[in-house]
Design a protein around this motif. Sequence first.
Motif, PDB file in Angstrom:
ATOM      1  N   GLN A  70      55.994  29.470  48.071  1.00  0.00           N
ATOM      2  CA  GLN A  70      56.710  30.367  48.977  1.00  0.00           C
ATOM      3  C   GLN A  70      58.176  30.498  48.576  1.00  0.00           C
ATOM      4  OE1 GLN A  70      55.912  28.422  52.675  1.00  0.00           O
ATOM      5  NE2 GLN A  70      53.725  28.824  52.563  1.00  0.00           N
ATOM      6  N   GLY A 143      54.748  35.524  46.961  1.00  0.00           N
ATOM      7  CA  GLY A 143      55.781  35.338  47.970  1.00  0.00           C
ATOM      8  C   GLY A 143      56.521  36.593  48.361  1.00  0.00           C
ATOM      9  N   SER A 188      59.573  32.536  55.315  1.00  0.00           N
ATOM     10  CA  SER A 188      58.299  32.800  54.675  1.00  0.00           C
ATOM     11  C   SER A 188      57.125  32.393  55.565  1.00  0.00           C
ATOM     12  CB  SER A 188      58.198  32.052  53.349  1.00  0.00           C
ATOM     13  OG  SER A 188      59.041  32.616  52.380  1.00  0.00           O
ATOM     14  N   ALA A 263      55.408  35.647  58.232  1.00  0.00           N
ATOM     15  CA  ALA A 263      56.788  35.727  57.764  1.00  0.00           C
ATOM     16  C   ALA A 263      57.646  36.424  58.825  1.00  0.00           C
ATOM     17  CB  ALA A 263      56.850  36.494  56.446  1.00  0.00           C
ATOM     18  N   GLN A 272      53.279  39.356  54.471  1.00  0.00           N
ATOM     19  CA  GLN A 272      53.776  38.778  53.225  1.00  0.00           C
ATOM     20  C   GLN A 272      52.620  38.512  52.273  1.00  0.00           C
ATOM     21  OE1 GLN A 272      55.811  34.996  53.520  1.00  0.00           O
ATOM     22  NE2 GLN A 272      56.862  35.308  51.591  1.00  0.00           N
TER      23      GLN A 272
END
Length: 282
Positions: A70, A143, A188, A263, A272
Motif C-alpha cells: 500500500q 496502490g 490507503s 481508502a 483503490q
Amino acid sequence: MKPYFLALGLLAAAPALAQTTDKVKLKYKDPNDPKRIYDAVEQPAVPKGGPQAYADYLSTHQKYPAAALQAKQEGTVNVSFVVEKNGTVDEVAVTQPVAPLLDAEAIRLIKAGPRWTPAHSHGQVVRQRVAVPVSFVLAPGSGDVVQVAGKLADAKPLPPGAVAAAPGTVSTVGTTANGAGIIRPDKSAQPVGGNAAFFQYLQTNQKYPALARQRHIQGRVMVEFTVQPDGSLTDARVLQKKGSGLDEEAVRLIKAAPKWEPAQFQGQPIKQKMTLPVIFQL
C-alpha cells in the motif's frame, strides 16, 4: 574483503567464488578457535539444491507485506548471516535496509529457509559469513486510486516536475486508458483486522487445486483487485498466470474475502486498486 555474496541472479559466478583461496579474513583471529568465522574460503557454503533452488525458495515463499504494498515500498534487502558447521543459519541481520516491513520479511525468509552445505577450508568444515539479496518488486499500478466521481473527474494531471496541486485544487497523478483520473489517497485501503488477519484468511480458506498438487506446482500468484468505497473487493485478475488451477483459486479467494476498510480522500471513501500475492505452498 567483503562477505561472500551469493549470486542468485548470476549463477555463473558461483565457480569463481569457490576459487577464492588467496586471502581468508577471520572474525576470530586465533586459528585454533572453533568459533571463528570465515568471510572467504576454499569451498564456500552453498544452499541445499544449489543457488537456483534457493532463488526459487525466496520467490515462492515471500509474503509481500500488505502495508508495504500500500505504501509502494520496494527494493532489495541485503541480508548477512553465518552458515554454521551443521548447515543452519545464525546471526541473521540486515546490512542494507530498505523499509522496516520488507527488512523483517527478508529476515523471516532467511531464517525459515532450507539448510546449507557448510563451507570447507583446508579440509575442515568451518563457519562462513554469507550475504544474500532479497528483492521486493511491486506490480505496476499497485496502490493507485482510480477516481471518477464528483469534482475529481475533471482534475488535470500534474505538470512535469510538479509534486503537489495548487492550493485549493486537486490534481491527478495520471489517467487510465479510459480517461479516468488516478490519484493517491489520504489513507490507503486496508484489511479489516489488519494485514496478518487477511493473510491468515488466505491461508486457512485456500483450496489447493488438485492438478497443481499433482504437478507439484507452487509459488506466488499476484492478483490485482479494486477495493470499492463500501469495502468490497471487485475486478480481481491475475497479473501473471501460473496455470494448473492456481490462478482461478487465487481469484476466488480474493472475491470471497471479507470487506476491507476503504481508502479515504478528503474524508470520503473512494475506490483503490491493489495488488497482493496469494501464496501456494505444498
